[in-house]
Design a protein around this motif. Sequence first.
Motif, short mmCIF file in Angstrom:
data_model
loop_
_atom_site.label_atom_id
_atom_site.label_comp_id
_atom_site.label_asym_id
_atom_site.label_seq_id
_atom_site.Cartn_x
_atom_site.Cartn_y
_atom_site.Cartn_z
N ARG A 40 0.85 -1.20 0.00
CA ARG A 40 0.00 0.00 0.00
C ARG A 40 0.88 1.25 0.00
O ARG A 40 1.99 1.24 0.57
CB ARG A 40 -0.90 -0.01 1.23
N PRO A 41 0.39 2.36 -0.62
CA PRO A 41 1.21 3.57 -0.77
C PRO A 41 1.75 4.10 0.55
O PRO A 41 2.91 4.51 0.64
CB PRO A 41 0.26 4.57 -1.42
N GLU A 42 0.89 4.09 1.61
CA GLU A 42 1.36 4.66 2.88
C GLU A 42 2.49 3.81 3.49
O GLU A 42 3.41 4.33 4.11
CB GLU A 42 0.22 4.85 3.88
N ARG A 43 2.40 2.48 3.27
CA ARG A 43 3.47 1.60 3.77
C ARG A 43 4.75 1.85 2.97
O ARG A 43 5.85 1.85 3.52
CB ARG A 43 3.07 0.13 3.62
N ARG A 44 4.58 2.03 1.66
CA ARG A 44 5.74 2.28 0.81
C ARG A 44 6.43 3.58 1.22
O ARG A 44 7.66 3.64 1.31
CB ARG A 44 5.28 2.35 -0.65
N ASP A 45 5.61 4.63 1.51
CA ASP A 45 6.19 5.90 1.95
C ASP A 45 6.98 5.73 3.24
O ASP A 45 8.06 6.29 3.41
CB ASP A 45 5.07 6.93 2.19
N THR A 46 6.41 4.95 4.15
CA THR A 46 7.09 4.71 5.44
C THR A 46 8.44 4.03 5.21
O THR A 46 9.46 4.44 5.77
CB THR A 46 6.22 3.82 6.35
N LEU A 47 8.39 2.99 4.36
CA LEU A 47 9.64 2.26 4.08
C LEU A 47 10.68 3.18 3.42
O LEU A 47 11.86 3.14 3.76
CB LEU A 47 9.36 1.08 3.15
N GLU A 48 10.22 3.99 2.47
CA GLU A 48 11.15 4.88 1.78
C GLU A 48 11.75 5.90 2.74
O GLU A 48 12.95 6.16 2.73
CB GLU A 48 10.46 5.58 0.61
N SER A 49 10.88 6.47 3.58
CA SER A 49 11.36 7.46 4.55
C SER A 49 12.38 6.83 5.50
O SER A 49 13.42 7.41 5.81
CB SER A 49 10.15 8.00 5.32
N LEU A 50 12.05 5.62 5.95
CA LEU A 50 12.95 4.90 6.86
C LEU A 50 14.33 4.69 6.19
O LEU A 50 15.36 4.93 6.80
CB LEU A 50 12.32 3.55 7.19
N HIS A 51 14.30 4.30 4.92
CA HIS A 51 15.57 3.99 4.26
C HIS A 51 16.34 5.24 3.84
O HIS A 51 17.56 5.20 3.71
CB HIS A 51 15.34 3.03 3.08
N GLN A 52 15.62 6.37 3.65
CA GLN A 52 16.33 7.64 3.45
C GLN A 52 17.13 7.97 4.70
O GLN A 52 18.27 8.40 4.63
CB GLN A 52 15.33 8.78 3.18
N SER A 53 16.50 7.77 5.86
CA SER A 53 17.19 8.11 7.11
C SER A 53 18.35 7.15 7.38
O SER A 53 19.33 7.52 8.01
CB SER A 53 16.22 8.14 8.29
N VAL A 54 18.25 5.92 6.86
CA VAL A 54 19.38 4.98 7.00
C VAL A 54 20.60 5.53 6.26
O VAL A 54 21.73 5.49 6.76
CB VAL A 54 19.00 3.58 6.46
N GLY A 55 20.36 6.10 5.07
CA GLY A 55 21.45 6.69 4.29
C GLY A 55 22.14 7.80 5.07
O GLY A 55 23.37 7.89 5.11
N LEU A 56 21.33 8.62 5.74
CA LEU A 56 21.88 9.72 6.54
C LEU A 56 22.71 9.17 7.71
O LEU A 56 23.81 9.65 7.99
CB LEU A 56 20.72 10.57 7.06
N SER A 57 22.18 8.11 8.35
CA SER A 57 22.92 7.52 9.48
C SER A 57 24.24 6.92 9.01
O SER A 57 25.27 7.04 9.69
CB SER A 57 22.08 6.40 10.12
#
Lengths: 99, 287
Positions: free
Chosen positions: B20-37
């Motif tokens: 679902r789109p909202e789950r996909r957004d969550t996953l993408e946001s989570l993995h963007q922050s992984v890149g920052l970490s």
Amino acid sequence: MQKTQLVSGLRVTISAVLCRLKIPAALLGDLSENDCIEVAQPPDVAPEIELKVNGKLFARATLLEQEGTRLVRITELVSKPAQGGFQKWRLVKNAMQQV
Amino acid sequence: MSTDNSEKIEKYDLWRPVVRPERRDTLESLHQSVGLSWSQSFLENFGRTITVVCGTSSFEPFQRLCEAEHESAEIAGFVFERAQASGLLLVSRQLIHNLVDLHLGGEARPAEKEATPLTPLETGLAREASTALLDTLSQSYMANGLGQLRVNVRGNHLPDLGVFDLEDYVVSFRYTLSGAGVAGYIVVALSTTVANAVASLAAPARASAQQKRLRSQVAMLPVATEILLGTWAVPIHELTELRPGDTFALPGADEGVLMTGGGRLMSLKIDFEPRLVKLWAQRRFKE
């Protein structure tokens, strides 16, 4: 007192710069007491520093330590001024009389 | 009608899972922050600015990922302790070589045409680098309710690991790295069940996801700083008499200042060691 004496008596500010680092803004903002930034140095060589006068590089030096005192030994005077950054200006003598 | 130039139309698999789109957004946001970490941990470990950006994400059968990533790489398969899901972390060969170079205190070397095998020491360091990346990933997953990661298999070729079947659909995130001469990439692939395990973002949070991403990227912008050992005033005639070989004492035995934009940011205590200089943050200036 001669003009040259007047000029040579003027004081300028020297600053000793150990190194320049590029640090992400977030880390700079979060930097707090007792955080440690480690900067790699070549082994068996005294750390090199830059001496600047009013922000402009004029000499390179090495850093030494003797009986707890930090000493600077000049290795090279930089004759070529630092690149760029100069503002344009002009001199108007007796400007009040021209109005 | 000619079909030579038409796009290849693929059969839709009825058993293809839906994210679902909202789950996909969550996953993408989570993995963007992984890149920052990861960017931050590279800076802390190597003192270099290496920017890790989650460039692309995809949702495809594992077979496609295997076809795209057929070269040898450092791969770790893992399971989530809390969620019924599995995943893998792939670090490209070039990046592994670069990370080993940095671990050994050298500069990241460009890719060689022929794959140079790693020495036993380098293999150990490669494993260590992969583990450090996994630790950061695990912390991010834990913060998002997925629980801790447990590595259950390691290898160098995707199909050999047995983490997924070839027809399994996986959500994958591909990270590119830049800065400090480092090249290569990282891939994180997860089973689709992970999408169901993450807490979905609330609607307002979804709207601000883009802003958050922008803020993260701005926060990683490098700021030029100088480490100042001291300043003092001298008459011009003394300055003109300075010659190479002249020696003079610096005020302050082990103190310095972190300068940025011409202003003082923080006082420092400086330790000189044989291979590095340690700058200990002390007091933040209020000016």
